[in-house]
Design a protein around this motif. Structure first.
Motif, PDB file in Angstrom:
ATOM      1  N   VAL A 181       0.834  -1.213   0.000  1.00 10.17           N
ATOM      2  CA  VAL A 181       0.000   0.000   0.000  1.00 10.17           C
ATOM      3  C   VAL A 181       0.863   1.255   0.000  1.00 10.17           C
ATOM      4  N   MET A 182       1.871   1.264   0.845  1.00  9.75           N
ATOM      5  CA  MET A 182       2.710   2.458   0.957  1.00  9.75           C
ATOM      6  C   MET A 182       3.525   2.698  -0.306  1.00  9.75           C
ATOM      7  N   SER A 183       4.039   1.618  -0.902  1.00  8.09           N
ATOM      8  CA  SER A 183       4.833   1.796  -2.117  1.00  8.09           C
ATOM      9  C   SER A 183       3.955   2.256  -3.275  1.00  8.09           C
ATOM     10  N   ALA A 184       2.715   1.753  -3.366  1.00  7.93           N
ATOM     11  CA  ALA A 184       1.797   2.183  -4.426  1.00  7.93           C
ATOM     12  C   ALA A 184       1.491   3.672  -4.308  1.00  7.93           C
ATOM     13  N   LYS A 185       1.290   4.130  -3.084  1.00  6.05           N
ATOM     14  CA  LYS A 185       1.008   5.559  -2.870  1.00  6.05           C
ATOM     15  C   LYS A 185       2.183   6.415  -3.333  1.00  6.05           C
ATOM     16  N   LEU A 186       3.390   6.007  -2.990  1.00  4.53           N
ATOM     17  CA  LEU A 186       4.560   6.811  -3.305  1.00  4.53           C
ATOM     18  C   LEU A 186       4.928   6.750  -4.786  1.00  4.53           C
ATOM     19  N   LEU A 242      10.149   2.401  -4.214  1.00  5.58           N
ATOM     20  CA  LEU A 242      10.853   1.229  -4.730  1.00  5.58           C
ATOM     21  C   LEU A 242      11.431   0.385  -3.605  1.00  5.58           C
ATOM     22  N   PHE A 243      11.949   1.048  -2.601  1.00  5.51           N
ATOM     23  CA  PHE A 243      12.483   0.345  -1.432  1.00  5.51           C
ATOM     24  C   PHE A 243      11.397  -0.490  -0.758  1.00  5.51           C
ATOM     25  N   LEU A 244      10.238   0.110  -0.516  1.00  2.72           N
ATOM     26  CA  LEU A 244       9.149  -0.604   0.149  1.00  2.72           C
ATOM     27  C   LEU A 244       8.610  -1.743  -0.709  1.00  2.72           C
ATOM     28  N   ALA A 245       8.515  -1.530  -2.016  1.00  4.28           N
ATOM     29  CA  ALA A 245       8.031  -2.581  -2.923  1.00  4.28           C
ATOM     30  C   ALA A 245       8.968  -3.777  -2.909  1.00  4.28           C
ATOM     31  N   THR A 246      10.262  -3.518  -2.854  1.00  7.64           N
ATOM     32  CA  THR A 246      11.249  -4.600  -2.817  1.00  7.64           C
ATOM     33  C   THR A 246      11.110  -5.430  -1.552  1.00  7.64           C
ATOM     34  N   VAL A 247      10.948  -4.754  -0.425  1.00 11.54           N
ATOM     35  CA  VAL A 247      10.795  -5.458   0.848  1.00 11.54           C
ATOM     36  C   VAL A 247       9.502  -6.270   0.866  1.00 11.54           C
ATOM     37  N   ALA A 248       8.412  -5.681   0.364  1.00 12.44           N
ATOM     38  CA  ALA A 248       7.140  -6.401   0.320  1.00 12.44           C
ATOM     39  C   ALA A 248       7.254  -7.661  -0.540  1.00 12.44           C
ATOM     40  N   LEU A 249       7.937  -7.552  -1.678  1.00 14.90           N
ATOM     41  CA  LEU A 249       8.109  -8.706  -2.566  1.00 14.90           C
ATOM     42  C   LEU A 249       8.897  -9.808  -1.873  1.00 14.90           C
ATOM     43  N   ARG A 250       9.899  -9.398  -1.087  1.00 21.65           N
ATOM     44  CA  ARG A 250      10.696 -10.394  -0.356  1.00 21.65           C
ATOM     45  C   ARG A 250       9.817 -11.228   0.567  1.00 21.65           C
ATOM     46  N   THR A 282       4.888   8.338   7.527  1.00 22.94           N
ATOM     47  CA  THR A 282       5.111   9.123   6.308  1.00 22.94           C
ATOM     48  C   THR A 282       3.908   9.031   5.390  1.00 22.94           C
ATOM     49  N   LEU A 283       3.361   7.821   5.245  1.00 25.24           N
ATOM     50  CA  LEU A 283       2.161   7.643   4.428  1.00 25.24           C
ATOM     51  C   LEU A 283       1.002   8.460   4.996  1.00 25.24           C
ATOM     52  N   VAL A 284       0.798   8.391   6.308  1.00 19.70           N
ATOM     53  CA  VAL A 284      -0.288   9.137   6.955  1.00 19.70           C
ATOM     54  C   VAL A 284      -0.134  10.635   6.724  1.00 19.70           C
ATOM     55  N   MET A 285       1.065  11.141   6.892  1.00 23.06           N
ATOM     56  CA  MET A 285       1.275  12.583   6.758  1.00 23.06           C
ATOM     57  C   MET A 285       1.153  13.064   5.323  1.00 23.06           C
ATOM     58  N   THR A 286       1.655  12.280   4.372  1.00 21.57           N
ATOM     59  CA  THR A 286       1.531  12.701   2.973  1.00 21.57           C
ATOM     60  C   THR A 286       0.084  12.619   2.498  1.00 21.57           C
ATOM     61  N   LEU A 287      -0.695  11.673   3.025  1.00 18.02           N
ATOM     62  CA  LEU A 287      -2.123  11.619   2.700  1.00 18.02           C
ATOM     63  C   LEU A 287      -2.874  12.805   3.288  1.00 18.02           C
ATOM     64  N   HIS A 288      -2.270  13.456   4.280  1.00 17.03           N
ATOM     65  CA  HIS A 288      -2.854  14.662   4.871  1.00 17.03           C
ATOM     66  C   HIS A 288      -2.133  15.919   4.385  1.00 17.03           C
ATOM     67  N   ASN A 289      -1.593  15.821   3.181  1.00 19.42           N
ATOM     68  CA  ASN A 289      -1.093  17.001   2.465  1.00 19.42           C
ATOM     69  C   ASN A 289       0.192  17.589   3.039  1.00 19.42           C
ATOM     70  N   ARG A 290       0.934  16.817   3.828  1.00 19.95           N
ATOM     71  CA  ARG A 290       2.209  17.312   4.322  1.00 19.95           C
ATOM     72  C   ARG A 290       3.309  17.003   3.301  1.00 19.95           C
ATOM     73  N   PRO A 291       4.265  17.903   3.099  1.00 17.60           N
ATOM     74  CA  PRO A 291       5.369  17.672   2.154  1.00 17.60           C
ATOM     75  C   PRO A 291       6.187  16.444   2.555  1.00 17.60           C
ATOM     76  N   ILE A 292       6.720  15.746   1.566  1.00 19.31           N
ATOM     77  CA  ILE A 292       7.443  14.507   1.810  1.00 19.31           C
ATOM     78  C   ILE A 292       8.663  14.735   2.703  1.00 19.31           C
ATOM     79  N   HIS A 293       9.367  15.847   2.539  1.00 19.58           N
ATOM     80  CA  HIS A 293      10.550  16.082   3.368  1.00 19.58           C
ATOM     81  C   HIS A 293      10.165  16.279   4.833  1.00 19.58           C
ATOM     82  N   GLN A 294       9.078  17.002   5.097  1.00 22.00           N
ATOM     83  CA  GLN A 294       8.617  17.182   6.471  1.00 22.00           C
ATOM     84  C   GLN A 294       8.109  15.870   7.052  1.00 22.00           C
TER      85      GLN A 294
END
Length: 273
Positions: A123-128, A257-265, A170-182
Motif C-alpha cells: 500500500v505504501m509503495s503504491a502511494k509513493l 521502490l524500497f518498500l516494494a522490494t521489501v514487500a516482494l521479499r 510518512t504515508l499518513v502525513m503525505t495523505l494529509h497534504n504534508r510535504p514529503i521532506h517534512q
C-alpha cells in the motif's frame, strides 16, 4: 544451542547495519524494513526454528531502531524539518500501540508478521510510486482524538512488523497534504516512540520461549544488536544529508521502490514457507 556467528554472518550484520542507518536518515524510517529480512535470513542459516525466528528478528530490529532513530531525528531536527506538535500528540498513543503490538507477537503465528509486512509495504509503495498530488484524504493533519487514534494505529502495526513506524507515519502525513521532506523528518522521531516500548514488549513476549539462542533476552538477540548498531550510527547522518538534497519526487520514488522490494521479499517468504 550455540549460535554460530560465522564470518559471513558477521559481515552481513555489519553491512546491514550500515544500510539500516543510511535508510533511517534518507527515509525517516527506523530501518526495520531492511534489518528484519536480514536477521530473518541469518537466524535461519543458524538453525533457529521457524516458530521463533521471525519474532526474534522483529524484536532485535526494534532494539536496533532505538539508537538509530534518535540519531536520525536529531539530524533532521537540526535542519528544522521536524513537526514537534505532531510528535507530541502521537507520543503516548504510539507507545501504547507499540506495547499492544508486542503483546500480539507472543501468540501470533509467524505468518502474521510476514503478511503484515506485505500488505502495508504494498500500500505504501503504491502511494509513493503512483500517487498524484490529489491522492490525499485531507488538506491537513487531524486534531484531538483522531490524531491520537492514528498514533495508536501506527504504533501497534509498526510494532507487529518490527519497523520504526516511519514508513507508515510518512504515508499518513503525505495523505494529509504534508510535504514529503517534512513527513520523512517527523517520522524519524516516531521510531524511538515505538522502539522503546516495543523492545520491552518483545523481551517480555519471548521470555522463557524454547528454541531461542543463548544470547537472547526474550525476542532480542544481544549479539546481533551489538554488531549492527555501530554501523547504523555512522551512516545515519549521511542518509539525512542525501534526503535534504533530493527533489521531492525523487525521494518519493526511491522510498516507494524500497518498500516494494521489501514487500516482494516477504511475499516470496509467505508462499515458499
Amino acid at each position: 544451542m550455540t549460535l554460530p556467528f560465522d564470518l559471513a554472518a558477521l559481515v552481513t550484520l555489519c553491512l546491514g547495519g550500515a544500510a539500516t542507518g543510511f535508510l533511517a536518515g534518507l527515509f525517516g524510517v527506523g530501518g526495520g524494513a531492511i534489518t528484519v529480512p536480514i536477521l530473518f535470513e541469518i537466524f535461519g542459516v543458524m538453525g533457529i526454528g521457524d516458530d521463533v525466528r521471525m519474532p526474534l528478528a522483529v524484536g532485535t530490529s526494534l532494539a536496533v531502531i532505538i539508537p538509530t532513530s534518535l540519531r536520525s531525528v536529531r539530524s533532521h531536527y537540526l535542519r528544522g524539518a521536524v513537526d514537534l506538535a505532531v510528535l507530541k500528540s502521537w507520543a503516548v498513543p504510539i507507545m501504547v500501540g507499540a506495547l499492544a503490538g508486542a503483546a500480539v507477537a507472543r501468540y501470533a503465528a509467524p505468518e502474521v508478521f510476514q503478511v503484515a509486512f506485505v500488505v502495508f509495504g504494498t500500500v505504501m509503495s503504491a502511494k509513493l510510486l503512483f500517487g498524484k498530488s490529489t491522492w490525499r484524504i485531507a488538506t491537513d493533519m487531524p486534531r484531538g482524538w483522531v490524531l491520537r487514534g492514528l498514533g495508536f494505529f501506527i504504533g501497534s502495526v509498526s510494532s507487529l512488523m518490527g519497523i520504526g513506524g516511519g514508513a507508515i507515519s510518512t504515508l499518513v502525513m503525505t495523505l494529509h497534504n504534508r510535504p514529503i521532506h517534512q513527513a520523512v523528518a517527523t517520522s524519524a522521531g516516531v521510531g524511538a516512540l515505538i522502539a522503546v516500548p516495543g523492545t520491552l514488549g518483545y523481551i517480555l513476549a519471548g521470555w522463557g520461549k524454547p528454541g531461542l539462542p543463548p544470547d537472547a533476552i526474550g525476542f532480542v538477540s544481544l549479539i546481533a544488536f551489538a554488531l549492527t548498531v555501530p554501523a547504523t550510527l555512522v551512516t545515519t547522518p549521511m542518509g539525512v544529508a542525501v534526503a535534504h538534497r533530493l527533489p521531492r519526487r525523487a525521494l518519493e520514488v526511491l522510498f516507494g521502490l524500497f518498500l516494494a522490494t521489501v514487500a516482494l521479499r516477504f511475499v516470496i517468504a509467505v508462499f515458499s514457507g
